[in-house]
Design an enzyme around this catalytic site. Structure first.
Site, PDB file in Angstrom:
ATOM      1  NE  ARG A 101      -4.744  -4.046 -12.183  1.00  0.00           N
ATOM      2  CZ  ARG A 101      -5.287  -3.333 -11.189  1.00  0.00           C
ATOM      3  NH1 ARG A 101      -6.314  -3.674 -10.421  1.00  0.00           N
ATOM      4  NH2 ARG A 101      -4.635  -2.314 -10.649  1.00  0.00           N
ATOM      5  CE  LYS A 131     -14.332 -12.612  -9.676  1.00  0.00           C
ATOM      6  NZ  LYS A 131     -13.261 -11.628  -9.668  1.00  0.00           N
ATOM      7  NE  ARG A 167     -16.669 -10.096 -13.241  1.00  0.00           N
ATOM      8  CZ  ARG A 167     -16.445  -9.219 -12.089  1.00  0.00           C
ATOM      9  NH1 ARG A 167     -17.194  -7.962 -11.615  1.00  0.00           N
ATOM     10  NH2 ARG A 167     -15.106  -9.306 -11.420  1.00  0.00           N
ATOM     11  CB  THR A 182     -13.884  -9.211  -5.793  1.00  0.00           C
ATOM     12  OG1 THR A 182     -14.404  -8.671  -6.784  1.00  0.00           O
ATOM     13  CG2 THR A 182     -14.216 -10.632  -6.218  1.00  0.00           C
TER      14      THR A 182
END
Length: 339
Positions: free
Chosen positions: A105, A204, A206, A238
């Site tokens: 990641r 999504k 944010r 999530t």
């Protein structure tokens, strides 16, 4: 030319059950017993790692099976130290079989003064003396370019497609594949194409880092059984919120197919209490007891595809052929029956 010697497997402590399963599958494919090389991977009192290989590996084609999952640093060091032991024992070739590639990641600098740790780990793996890497569903495909050695990146979507066709037989027309974010659209599109299903996206929004302010469904999911597909499920926050959003948008059921079940912290409890009918993960990371006993979590084995990939690498054959359904069906015979 195929190698003269037989492929030999060795495993660290990260996922010993998977390593043993791969050895069993290779035994079935080869028609001869394939066992893990006898070795010990232990720790001194100060947690320093020590490796000793008890068998002769000179001139052998070695496959080190070791995901770098939690504890990531310990498992990575085990991989590197096992590699060093094999290299100093004159192994002819060393392939790292990393079902879950930790630190994937951290593949780019999203903010100033941050590392690209995936590249650092790639450098460490090469320096240790590994000649080739075999992994599953890298978080970002460009990580293959971080290596100057061959990298074979297997995909879970062909196996997931078989599982979906098996468990949703007679309901395929009701299915819709959903990407939980814009970045995962390519992965979701690949699965949707395989099962001939439409595609939707959960967008999504944010307000600040780490907090999801809201979610919007792009696409009409009303009346569909939605299948969320992603590569990693960590805390499942999530994922569970995306499932709720889909139900609110009119989906009749929500199921999730995630390659790597990291499932840290409250993840398992969240999944059990969520509106998701099922969460399907692979055994790339050894599942703890609370995952195995969870009523709505199911585990798909990866040993068949890894065993065949190792045999293909050893024999100088195509690994990409494993992405084809016709190739996978006989490999997973007994688990999934088509038609």
């Amino acid at each position: 030319m195929p190698a003269v010697t037989e492929p030999k497997l060795i495993s660290g402590n990260a996922n010993l059950p998977l390593a043993k399963s791969i050895a069993r599958r290779m035994s079935m494919h080869r028609g001869m017993s394939v066992n893990l090389v006898d070795a010990r991977v232990e720790r001194f009192n100060d947690q320093e790692i020590f490796v000793e290989v008890f068998e002769n590996v000179r001139g052998e084609d070695m496959y080190v099976i070791q995901p770098t999952s939690n504890p990531a640093n310990d498992n990575l060091m085990e991989l590197l130290i096992m590699t060093d032991a094999l290299r100093r024992s004159s192994a002819a070739r060393i392939t790292a079989v990393i079902p879950y590639f930790g630190y994937a990641r951290q593949d780019r600098r999203a903010k100033a003064r941050t590392p690209i740790t995936a590249k650092l780990v790639a450098n460490m793996i090469e320096t240790a003396g590994i000649d080739r890497v075999l992994t599953l569903d890298l978080h970002a495909a460009q990580i293959q370019g971080f290596f100057d050695i061959p990298v074979d990146n297997l995909y879970a979507s062909p196996v997931f497609a078989l599982d979906i066709e098996h468990h949703f037989k007679g309901q395929m027309e009701d299915l819709m594949v959903v990407s939980p974010d814009v970045g995962g659209v390519a992965r979701a599109r690949e699965l949707a194409k395989r099962i001939n299903a439409p595609l939707a996206i959960v967008d999504k929004r944010r307000e600040k880092a780490g907090e999801v302010a809201g979610m919007t469904v792009i696409g009409d999911v009303r009346g569909h059984k939605c299948i969320i597909v992603d590569d990693i499920c960590d805390t499942a926050g999530t994922l569970c919120k995306a499932a709720e959003t889909l139900i609110e948008a009119g989906a009749t059921e929500v199921h999730s197919y995630i390659t790597h079940g990291v499932l840290s912290g409250p993840a398992v409890e969240r999944v059990e209490k969520s509106v998701m009918k099922s969460l399907v993960i692979t055994d790339s990371i050894e599942p703890p007891e609370n995952v195995k006993s969870a009523k709505n979590i199911r585990i798909v084995p990866t040993a068949p595809i890894f065993a065949q990939a190792i045999l293909n690498i050893w024999g100088g054959m195509s690994v990409s052929s494993l992405f084809e359904t016709d190739t996978l069906v006989p490999i997973y015979e007994g688990l999934y029956q088509r038609g």
